[in-house]
Design an enzyme around this catalytic site. Sequence first.
Site, PDB file in Angstrom:
ATOM      1  CB  THR A  79      -0.902  -0.020   1.250  1.00 30.88           C
ATOM      2  OG1 THR A  79      -1.743  -1.175   1.160  1.00 30.88           O
ATOM      3  CG2 THR A  79      -1.769   1.227   1.342  1.00 30.88           C
ATOM      4  CB  SER A 107       2.391   7.474  -3.140  1.00 27.92           C
ATOM      5  OG  SER A 107       3.490   7.664  -2.277  1.00 27.92           O
ATOM      6  CB  THR A 108       6.619   3.917  -3.326  1.00 23.46           C
ATOM      7  OG1 THR A 108       6.834   5.086  -2.549  1.00 23.46           O
ATOM      8  CG2 THR A 108       7.872   3.583  -4.121  1.00 23.46           C
ATOM      9  N   GLY A 112       2.341   4.466   7.424  1.00 22.36           N
ATOM     10  CA  GLY A 112       1.965   5.841   7.071  1.00 22.36           C
ATOM     11  C   GLY A 112       0.591   5.895   6.425  1.00 22.36           C
ATOM     12  CD  GLU A 122       1.293  -1.628   4.581  1.00 30.55           C
ATOM     13  OE1 GLU A 122       1.205  -0.940   3.553  1.00 30.55           O
ATOM     14  OE2 GLU A 122       1.759  -1.186   5.644  1.00 30.55           O
TER      15      GLU A 122
HETATM   16  C1  5RP Z   1       1.085   2.077   4.324  1.00 29.54           C
HETATM   17  C2  5RP Z   1       2.563   1.992   4.310  1.00 29.54           C
HETATM   18  C3  5RP Z   1       3.254   2.553   3.109  1.00 29.54           C
HETATM   19  O1  5RP Z   1       3.915   1.523   2.462  1.00 29.54           O
HETATM   20  C4  5RP Z   1       4.219   3.607   3.556  1.00 29.54           C
HETATM   21  O2  5RP Z   1       3.490   4.610   4.267  1.00 29.54           O
HETATM   22  C5  5RP Z   1       4.949   4.259   2.374  1.00 29.54           C
HETATM   23  O3  5RP Z   1       4.039   4.964   1.585  1.00 29.54           O
HETATM   24  P1  5RP Z   1       4.531   5.893   0.399  1.00 29.54           P
HETATM   25  O4  5RP Z   1       5.149   5.008  -0.628  1.00 29.54           O
HETATM   26  O5  5RP Z   1       3.268   6.579  -0.058  1.00 29.54           O
HETATM   27  O6  5RP Z   1       5.514   6.894   0.987  1.00 29.54           O
HETATM   28  O7  5RP Z   1       3.202   1.486   5.194  1.00 29.54           O
HETATM   29  O8  5RP Z   1       0.558   1.604   5.537  1.00 29.54           O
END
Ligand code: 5RP
Length: 239
Positions: free
Chosen positions: A37, A39-40, A107, A114
């Site tokens: 989950t 944006s990456t 985040g 996860e």
């Molecule tokens: C979600 C996560 C995401 O993988 C982590 O917050 C990184 O997110 P992004 O790639 O948007 O910075 O742990 O629960």
Amino acid sequence: MLLPVDGDFLEKEELKKLAGEKALEYIEDNMIIGIGTGSTVEYTIRKLGELVRDGLKIQGIPTSVHTQRLAKEENIPLTTLEEHPSIDVTIDGADEVDSNLNLIKGGGGALTREKIVAFNSKKLIIVVDDSKVVKCLGIDFPLPVEVVKFGWTATKKTLENFGCDVKLREIMPGEPFITDNGNYVLDCEFDRIDDPVQLEFDINNIPGVVENGLFIGLADKVIVGGKQGILTLDKEAVV
Ligand code: 5RP
């Protein structure tokens, strides 16, 4: 391994895309894939959709409702841990990565699903841009802890005994963020986390805590998109 890329400066989104797409090199036909989950990983999902349209045969297990929606948009075949309890490769993002490949995640609030998916994967590949690589966990990012709603203020007080500032995550003032599991998230701001192994254990021992965002010893590879190119950190290389 450092692969040169064009240009001196790549914007953060480009670095995330580089890392997110690079991870797909580890995917083969007939694999069960854990889909993280954030944006990456969204770049991973979009590219995976292209590969599936080109004939790649995989089944994915999403780690959140949001990821499930994205995967469906891309017509990626989905399955469940009930049908496939052992996942070949999971690709996920992270909020912080240290030199031992320990992570802070959550985040996006999907930390519990996860961690279940990561724990049940033969290989966990993390994709980040280089701003996520830190000397010590907890320096830049608060540690997310998913807690049940019942008694959450008592759980918050117990967490404060670890010496951190604890805030209920809100989507707007007065409106708490609710996880896909129907719970709250408490964000715990530490100056630094010196002993993440012990802290992960201690926090998960508190009644009311569902899971915390420390991922210890789970990541096999971390693919880092940086201004100089892609750096792949391997668990085997960690001493
Ligand atoms: C979600 C996560 C995401 O993988 C982590 O917050 C990184 O997110 P992004 O790639 O948007 O910075 O742990 O629960």
